[in-house]
Design a protein around this motif. Structure first.
Motif, PDB file in Angstrom:
ATOM      1  N   LEU A 324     -32.389   4.480 -46.152  1.00  0.00           N
ATOM      2  CA  LEU A 324     -31.570   3.297 -45.924  1.00  0.00           C
ATOM      3  C   LEU A 324     -32.330   2.045 -45.505  1.00  0.00           C
ATOM      4  N   GLY A 325     -33.059   2.111 -44.400  1.00  0.00           N
ATOM      5  CA  GLY A 325     -33.739   0.916 -43.903  1.00  0.00           C
ATOM      6  C   GLY A 325     -34.789   0.386 -44.854  1.00  0.00           C
ATOM      7  N   ALA A 326     -35.279   1.228 -45.758  1.00  0.00           N
ATOM      8  CA  ALA A 326     -36.320   0.828 -46.702  1.00  0.00           C
ATOM      9  C   ALA A 326     -35.767   0.315 -48.026  1.00  0.00           C
ATOM     10  N   THR A 327     -34.502   0.584 -48.314  1.00  0.00           N
ATOM     11  CA  THR A 327     -33.957   0.334 -49.649  1.00  0.00           C
ATOM     12  C   THR A 327     -34.030  -1.130 -50.058  1.00  0.00           C
ATOM     13  N   GLY A 328     -33.590  -2.040 -49.186  1.00  0.00           N
ATOM     14  CA  GLY A 328     -33.593  -3.457 -49.548  1.00  0.00           C
ATOM     15  C   GLY A 328     -34.988  -3.988 -49.808  1.00  0.00           C
ATOM     16  N   ALA A 329     -35.964  -3.561 -49.005  1.00  0.00           N
ATOM     17  CA  ALA A 329     -37.346  -3.990 -49.226  1.00  0.00           C
ATOM     18  C   ALA A 329     -37.905  -3.376 -50.504  1.00  0.00           C
ATOM     19  N   ALA A 330     -37.529  -2.129 -50.812  1.00  0.00           N
ATOM     20  CA  ALA A 330     -38.009  -1.484 -52.034  1.00  0.00           C
ATOM     21  C   ALA A 330     -37.503  -2.199 -53.276  1.00  0.00           C
ATOM     22  N   GLN A 331     -36.276  -2.711 -53.228  1.00  0.00           N
ATOM     23  CA  GLN A 331     -35.770  -3.500 -54.358  1.00  0.00           C
ATOM     24  C   GLN A 331     -36.670  -4.714 -54.607  1.00  0.00           C
ATOM     25  N   ILE A 332     -37.102  -5.362 -53.524  1.00  0.00           N
ATOM     26  CA  ILE A 332     -37.952  -6.544 -53.661  1.00  0.00           C
ATOM     27  C   ILE A 332     -39.322  -6.168 -54.196  1.00  0.00           C
ATOM     28  N   VAL A 333     -39.876  -5.049 -53.735  1.00  0.00           N
ATOM     29  CA  VAL A 333     -41.155  -4.591 -54.274  1.00  0.00           C
ATOM     30  C   VAL A 333     -41.058  -4.424 -55.791  1.00  0.00           C
ATOM     31  N   ASN A 358     -27.982  -5.802 -52.178  1.00  0.00           N
ATOM     32  CA  ASN A 358     -28.152  -4.688 -51.246  1.00  0.00           C
ATOM     33  C   ASN A 358     -26.973  -4.707 -50.283  1.00  0.00           C
ATOM     34  N   ALA A 359     -26.233  -3.599 -50.204  1.00  0.00           N
ATOM     35  CA  ALA A 359     -25.025  -3.556 -49.373  1.00  0.00           C
ATOM     36  C   ALA A 359     -25.110  -2.396 -48.398  1.00  0.00           C
ATOM     37  N   GLY A 360     -24.335  -2.492 -47.301  1.00  0.00           N
ATOM     38  CA  GLY A 360     -24.375  -1.414 -46.324  1.00  0.00           C
ATOM     39  C   GLY A 360     -23.147  -1.351 -45.438  1.00  0.00           C
ATOM     40  N   GLY A 361     -22.863  -0.150 -44.938  1.00  0.00           N
ATOM     41  CA  GLY A 361     -21.741   0.055 -44.039  1.00  0.00           C
ATOM     42  C   GLY A 361     -20.406  -0.100 -44.750  1.00  0.00           C
ATOM     43  N   TYR A 362     -19.325   0.124 -43.994  1.00  0.00           N
ATOM     44  CA  TYR A 362     -17.981   0.053 -44.584  1.00  0.00           C
ATOM     45  C   TYR A 362     -16.990  -0.415 -43.531  1.00  0.00           C
ATOM     46  N   LEU A 363     -16.239  -1.459 -43.919  1.00  0.00           N
ATOM     47  CA  LEU A 363     -15.137  -1.923 -43.074  1.00  0.00           C
ATOM     48  C   LEU A 363     -13.791  -1.556 -43.668  1.00  0.00           C
ATOM     49  N   GLY A 364     -13.725  -1.468 -44.977  1.00  0.00           N
ATOM     50  CA  GLY A 364     -12.512  -1.109 -45.671  1.00  0.00           C
ATOM     51  C   GLY A 364     -11.636  -2.304 -46.020  1.00  0.00           C
TER      52      GLY A 364
END
Length: 377
Positions: A324-333, A358-364
């Motif tokens: 999770l914490g790495a996903t947004g940076a990996a997209q940029i790489v 890049n999206a995260g969490g859920y409020l509904g």
């Protein structure tokens, strides 16, 4: 970035150090050149007990120890949120060079711990309500149920079928097979995706991002080199409970406006496909296709490399993996390498403009956090 995968013999600290070292070497910089570090991680508290000062603890003993550091938690959008803060610090002139690091280790001997951590990406005071809404027991993660609902709603309004969702997964598995750092590197057919173990609704296991470990890092600087890519915009959005899902579209409009480019200018895109229907939905929310058009694009093969809207050439979350914490940076790489022309057999010819969602969490029904970034070479 590191190789993504299930690597229980590693830690969030060792992976963060490796990714940071690779990013600095790529930029021909040393730790002394870094004015500030922004480190993203979502679940180290639940997974491994490191509730606070994660970056300071994990970079202790390295040359980055003592560099001013801010820890960021923004669910799955943490890495891109860290990027937004780094860009702000550099643009404001507070530092010339900032380092973004995203790292996550979801492997654990207790396999249920990652599920319990993911439940923390929802409002805890609403958990009983959400469990009733999705028909869950107390030890189940609601997120694939969320994506199954998105899939059903999208299918009802666009004519998409389960086979279309399988086409997305098969395409991303083919891309991931060509990515040496991807967690899943085996191409499979649409028929194999359809025949996969059912998860919920139309979703099968191959349509869903795997749990995994990894780290990615990005250098942001006001002193560009000949290999630099321009980060034109990096815009963060926040969802609103009960609002019809529009936060991605609103955030994308702001990102494109600030970047001075239009969706039609985009050559390559990475989107948050935690489940394959999300790719089709995101393409339309970003303005890269009209509502319902993404279905026709994937059926015609236009979202693959060589198509008119090449999407997730890395393999996306489904194949590259989703620590999770790495996903947004990996997209940029991935997008930086695409814009540099360094992606080998995954290369999108002539790519000059790229976008990441890049999206995260859920409020509904909206996600809690969204970041859209636009890069130009």
């Amino acid at each position: 970035m590191t190789d993504f995968g299930t690597v229980p013999n590693r830690t969030a600290a060792t992976m963060a150090r490796e990714a940071a070292g690779r990013a600095l070497a790529d930029a021909d910089l040393r730790a002394v050149d870094v004015g500030m570090v922004f480190l993203a991680n979502a679940f180290a508290g639940t997974m491994h007990g490191q509730e606070s000062v994660r970056g300071q603890a994990w970079l202790d003993g390295t040359e980055l120890a003592g560099v001013p550091l801010v820890n960021i938690e923004n669910a799955c959008a943490g890495g891109s949120s860290a990027l937004a803060l780094a860009r702000t610090a550099v643009a404001a002139g507070d530092v010339e060079t900032a380092l973004v690091v995203g790292t996550e280790q979801l492997s654990h001997a207790d396999r249920r711990r990652a599920v319990r951590a993911m439940i923390g990406a929802m409002a805890q005071d609403r958990l009983p309500e959400l469990r009733r809404e999705f028909g869950l027991d107390d030890d189940s993660s609601p997120f694939m149920h969320v994506y199954a609902r998105y899939a059903d709603e999208y299918a009802a309004s666009s004519g998409a079928t389960a086979e279309d969702f399988a086409r997305v997964a098969a395409k991303n598995r083919a891309h991931g097979a060509a990515n040496p750092r991807a967690q899943v590197r085996e191409a499979i057919s649409v028929e194999q995706v359809m025949a996969g173990r059912p998860v919920v609704g139309a979703l099968t296991v191959p349509m869903c991002a795997p749990i995994g470990d990894g780290a990615a890092a990005v250098v942001v600087s006001s002193a560009p080199s000949p290999r630099s890519v321009e980060l034109r915009s990096c815009v963060v959005g926040a969802g609103v409970r009960g609002r019809a899902e529009q936060v991605v579209a609103d955030t994308a409009k702001r990102a494109f406006h600030r970047a001075g480019v239009a969706p039609g200018d985009v050559d390559v895109v990475e989107v948050h496909d935690a489940a394959s229907p999300a790719e089709l939905i995101a393409l339309e929310q970003l303005g890269l296709a009209e509502h319902g058009e993404a279905v026709a694009l994937v059926r015609a093969g236009k979202t693959g490399i060589g198509g008119s809207v090449p999407t997730n050439p890395s393999g996306g979350l489904i194949s590259r993996g989703h620590p999770l914490g790495a996903t947004g940076a990996a997209q940029i790489v991935e997008l930086v390498e695409q814009l540099r022309g360094e992606s080998g057999t995954r290369q999108v010819d002539g790519a000059r403009v790229a976008v990441a969602e890049n999206a995260g969490g859920y409020l509904g029904p909206e996600p809690a956090a969204v970041t859209v970034s636009v890069l130009v070479r």
